[in-house]
Design a protein around this motif. Structure first.
Motif, PDB file in Angstrom:
ATOM      1  N   ALA A 110      35.285  37.923  44.737  1.00 23.97           N
ATOM      2  CA  ALA A 110      36.218  38.353  43.691  1.00 23.97           C
ATOM      3  C   ALA A 110      36.883  37.145  43.046  1.00 23.97           C
ATOM      4  CB  ALA A 110      37.270  39.284  44.285  1.00 23.97           C
ATOM      5  N   THR A 111      37.069  37.201  41.742  1.00 20.96           N
ATOM      6  CA  THR A 111      37.781  36.124  41.040  1.00 20.96           C
ATOM      7  C   THR A 111      39.275  36.381  41.008  1.00 20.96           C
ATOM      8  OG1 THR A 111      37.442  37.233  38.917  1.00 20.96           O
ATOM      9  CG2 THR A 111      35.784  35.620  39.590  1.00 20.96           C
ATOM     10  N   ARG A 116      45.111  42.652  39.312  1.00 22.05           N
ATOM     11  CA  ARG A 116      45.274  41.627  38.281  1.00 22.05           C
ATOM     12  C   ARG A 116      44.087  41.561  37.319  1.00 22.05           C
ATOM     13  NH1 ARG A 116      47.175  38.709  42.983  1.00 22.05           N
ATOM     14  NH2 ARG A 116      49.446  38.489  42.905  1.00 22.05           N
ATOM     15  N   ILE A 117      43.198  42.543  37.381  1.00 16.91           N
ATOM     16  CA  ILE A 117      42.001  42.509  36.537  1.00 16.91           C
ATOM     17  C   ILE A 117      42.364  42.436  35.056  1.00 16.91           C
ATOM     18  CG2 ILE A 117      40.007  43.863  35.754  1.00 16.91           C
ATOM     19  CD1 ILE A 117      39.713  44.875  38.634  1.00 16.91           C
ATOM     20  N   CYS A 118      43.352  43.193  34.640  1.00 15.32           N
ATOM     21  CA  CYS A 118      43.713  43.225  33.218  1.00 15.32           C
ATOM     22  C   CYS A 118      44.246  41.881  32.733  1.00 15.32           C
ATOM     23  CB  CYS A 118      44.731  44.334  32.954  1.00 15.32           C
ATOM     24  SG  CYS A 118      46.287  44.118  33.847  1.00 15.32           S
ATOM     25  N   ARG A 119      44.681  41.015  33.656  1.00 17.07           N
ATOM     26  CA  ARG A 119      45.227  39.708  33.273  1.00 17.07           C
ATOM     27  C   ARG A 119      44.245  38.570  33.539  1.00 17.07           C
ATOM     28  NH1 ARG A 119      50.669  39.275  36.466  1.00 17.07           N
ATOM     29  NH2 ARG A 119      49.601  40.686  37.893  1.00 17.07           N
ATOM     30  N   LYS A 124      35.915  38.243  31.775  1.00 17.81           N
ATOM     31  CA  LYS A 124      36.342  39.512  31.184  1.00 17.81           C
ATOM     32  C   LYS A 124      35.113  40.373  30.951  1.00 17.81           C
ATOM     33  CE  LYS A 124      40.464  37.737  28.768  1.00 17.81           C
ATOM     34  NZ  LYS A 124      41.436  38.478  29.572  1.00 17.81           N
ATOM     35  N   GLY A 125      35.253  41.666  31.158  1.00 16.63           N
ATOM     36  CA  GLY A 125      34.150  42.575  30.900  1.00 16.63           C
ATOM     37  C   GLY A 125      33.898  43.528  32.052  1.00 16.63           C
ATOM     38  N   TYR A 140      36.246  42.625  41.588  1.00 10.46           N
ATOM     39  CA  TYR A 140      36.043  42.155  40.216  1.00 10.46           C
ATOM     40  C   TYR A 140      35.595  40.699  40.298  1.00 10.46           C
ATOM     41  CZ  TYR A 140      36.830  41.593  35.185  1.00 10.46           C
ATOM     42  OH  TYR A 140      36.664  41.388  33.834  1.00 10.46           O
ATOM     43  N   GLY A 141      34.321  40.472  40.020  1.00  9.45           N
ATOM     44  CA  GLY A 141      33.806  39.114  40.154  1.00  9.45           C
ATOM     45  C   GLY A 141      32.290  39.091  40.187  1.00  9.45           C
TER      46      GLY A 141
END
Length: 274
Positions: A110-111, A116-119, A124-125, A140-141
């Motif tokens: 995960a990044t 915090r995905i929206c930030r 992005k995507g 998310y990553g």
């Protein structure tokens, strides 16, 4: 740590000479030193380049080592060389792997935290949203696909957006393993058509764990071999992940991916050659 630094440097320097790598003689820091410091950062400093540079300078192992800014530009300029070095090492490992047995599996990186995905500014995507069923975990990553020898040494990897399913990830790999090899994998890699194609084209036998409703059930001894091989590659993932910091710091996607590759690289040479 000093002994390990010297061992890695000698290994990388000899390998660069073997492949005929040339560079300007006027440089204060050679490519061998740059790569060694990057690998030491992954091995002992959770990928923190600044700490690794300070260690190399303070111990006088690399008195001409570059500052952090110049180091980052230099390491990015030899990114392809690092990949090439790993490929050469992998070929040696495959020749030494007499059993010709391999395992394939993946793990998520995960990044950022899900909240915090929206930030997120690094990536992005929707393609980076993924789910790992075995961990029951959304992330998310990136998804890291790895083919390893039966004793858990990586010989091929692919870093793909998190949305990729394991079977799609396998189809996006070079799959450069010797003919007549056996590749073990969990049920996420189930694709009967792929199994037939790999066997007919390269004589590579895919031994994939079966689901309860499978049309091609395995024998009991085959299920045992598959489960045993999966345990070892999962141990490899745990050992690589133990070197990660709580959050891999990077300001570019390429910088993030490079750090992940360095973690895999240093684990491979440390386990097999040092």
């Amino acid at each position: 740590m000093i002994e390990k630094f010297i061992a890695i440097y000698v290994f990388i320097d000899d390998l660069l000479k073997e492949i005929g790598h040339k560079e300007p003689a006027t440089r204060n820091a050679s490519d061998s030193e740059i790569i060694t410091v990057a690998l030491i950062a992954a091995k002992y400093f959770h990928g923190n380049i600044d700490h690794a540079i300070s260690f190399a300078k303070s111990t006088k192992l690399c008195p001409g080592m570059l500052g952090k800014s110049r180091f980052n530009r230099r390491i990015h300029s030899i990114f392809e060389l690092i990949i090439d070095l790993f490929s050469n090492i992998a070929e040696v490992i495959k020749r030494l792997n007499i059993s010709s047995e391999y395992s394939i599996d993946s793990f998520p990186i995960a990044t950022c935290e899900n909240v915090r995905i929206c930030r997120s500014r690094l990536i992005k995507g929707e393609q980076y949203r993924g789910y790992k069923p075995s961990m029951r975990k959304y992330f998310y990553g990136f998804s890291v696909q790895i083919i390893a020898t039966i004793d858990g040494i990586p010989v091929e990897f692919a870093l793909l957006p998190g949305c990729y399913h394991d079977i799609d990830g396998m189809k996006n790999m070079y799959f450069n393993i010797p003919e007549n090899s056996i590749l073990y994998g969990d049920s996420a890699y189930t694709d009967y058509n792929c199994e037939d194609i790999y066997y007919e084209a390269e004589s590579i036998k895919l031994m994939i764990a079966r689901k309860s409703n499978t049309k091609r059930p395995h024998k009991a001894w085959e299920n045992f071999l598959i489960a045993n091989s999966r345990n070892r590659v999962e141990t490899t993932f745990s050992q690589i992940s133990s070197m990660f910091p709580k959050r891999i710091h990077a300001v570019t996607v390429n910088g993030f991916l490079m750090k992940v590759i360095l973690f895999i690289f240093v684990f491979t040479i440390d386990e097999k050659f040092l």
